[in-house]
Scaffold this motif. Structure first.
Motif, mmCIF file in Angstrom:
data_model
loop_
_atom_site.group_PDB
_atom_site.id
_atom_site.type_symbol
_atom_site.label_atom_id
_atom_site.label_comp_id
_atom_site.label_asym_id
_atom_site.label_seq_id
_atom_site.Cartn_x
_atom_site.Cartn_y
_atom_site.Cartn_z
ATOM 1 N N LYS A 179 45.047 33.808 38.882
ATOM 2 C CA LYS A 179 45.344 35.734 38.195
ATOM 3 C C LYS A 179 44.948 34.905 36.427
ATOM 4 C CE LYS A 179 47.776 38.689 41.385
ATOM 5 N NZ LYS A 179 48.540 39.696 41.246
ATOM 6 N N THR A 198 32.212 46.046 27.991
ATOM 7 C CA THR A 198 32.213 44.989 28.697
ATOM 8 C C THR A 198 30.377 44.189 28.181
ATOM 9 O OG1 THR A 198 30.447 45.937 29.954
ATOM 10 C CG2 THR A 198 33.542 45.752 30.830
ATOM 11 N N SER A 239 35.279 40.765 28.099
ATOM 12 C CA SER A 239 35.682 42.118 28.495
ATOM 13 C C SER A 239 37.247 42.180 27.397
ATOM 14 C CB SER A 239 36.051 42.366 29.896
ATOM 15 O OG SER A 239 34.679 42.261 30.280
ATOM 16 N N LYS A 279 34.722 54.029 31.454
ATOM 17 C CA LYS A 279 35.474 52.341 32.303
ATOM 18 C C LYS A 279 36.717 53.234 31.775
ATOM 19 C CE LYS A 279 31.866 49.559 33.042
ATOM 20 N NZ LYS A 279 30.944 48.149 32.910
ATOM 21 N N ASP A 325 42.568 46.181 37.444
ATOM 22 C CA ASP A 325 41.483 45.564 37.248
ATOM 23 C C ASP A 325 41.660 44.694 36.232
ATOM 24 O OD1 ASP A 325 39.216 45.023 35.852
ATOM 25 O OD2 ASP A 325 38.703 46.600 34.594
ATOM 26 N N LYS A 327 38.996 42.244 36.359
ATOM 27 C CA LYS A 327 36.977 41.754 36.561
ATOM 28 C C LYS A 327 37.321 41.874 34.967
ATOM 29 C CE LYS A 327 32.889 43.017 37.798
ATOM 30 N NZ LYS A 327 32.616 44.436 39.258
ATOM 31 N N GLY A 328 35.829 40.563 35.149
ATOM 32 C CA GLY A 328 35.525 40.492 33.183
ATOM 33 C C GLY A 328 36.540 39.136 32.880
#
Length: 216
Positions: free
Chosen positions: A16, A36, A42, A131, A211, A213-214
């Protein structure tokens, strides 16, 4: 011992990856909007932080610094970055020597949801963001000596956020000493985010989704 790799955009623990940009300013319960930017990392643009008075914290680690896969340039430790606990300075060299290691602290879902739903300023802000995000996981650096002291802890609890985050580490057997870990400013090295899930009328948060992501 599991290892942590540091890159300019992220911290990698196992498989991760966690966000690093702006980490020093964040604590468990910080909230805002996820930015982002193209071709950049991000990150969370912090609006404020929740007033979480108590809640269970899960501790994972310790994580050893993987210096074979982390250059000094990639580590880019902020000059103000601090070790959360221990009489040692946070540097690339202290990490490489093993005198400093990482631990992961994750706050349980219920106290975050309760704090959100009792804070109209937070919910009013988050519900209009594209977001919206909340910090539910952080990585901090501690001395290897401190890790030895907490090995017998059966439970970990966040007590307050009035003057930094205070963590109680409860002994696994009765009669032992409860250790206090007060996370000072600039002690967060990396963080994970959660997405609030609203009820049908968007008046209350009913769940949180992770979350990452990024992150890298």
């Amino acid at each position: 011992m599991a290892k942590v790799t540091l890159k300019q955009k992220f911290l990698k623990a196992g498989v991760k990856k966690y966000f690093r940009t702006g980490a020093e300013e964040l604590v468990l319960g910080s909230y805002g909007k996820k930015e982002t930017p193209a071709l950049k990392a991000s990150y969370l643009f912090q609006f404020s932080k929740l007033n979480i008075q108590s809640g269970d914290v899960k501790e994972i680690g310790p994580f050893e610094f993987d210096f074979n896969n982390t250059t000094k340039a990639d580590a880019i430790l902020n000059a103000d970055a601090k070790v959360a606990e221990g009489n040692v300075v946070l540097t690339y060299e202290s990490l490489k020597s093993g005198r400093v290691v990482f631990i992961q602290l994750s706050l349980s879902m219920l106290p975050i949801i309760e704090a959100l739903n009792s804070d109209s300023r937070a919910t009013d802000y988050l519900k209009i963001q594209e977001k919206p995000r909340i910090v539910n996981t952080i990585f901090v650096a501690v001395s290897a000596e401190f890790v030895e002291r907490i090995k017998g802890s059966a439970g970990i609890e966040l007590n307050s956020q009035k003057n930094g985050v205070e963590i109680s580490l409860k002994p696994s057997v009765g009669g032992g000493t409860i250790l206090k870990l007060v996370l000072p400013k600039n002690s967060t090295i990396a963080y994970g985010l959660a997405i609030p899930v609203w009820d049908g009328s968007r008046t209350k948060v009913v769940d949180l989704n992770p979350d990452l992501k990024g992150a890298g």
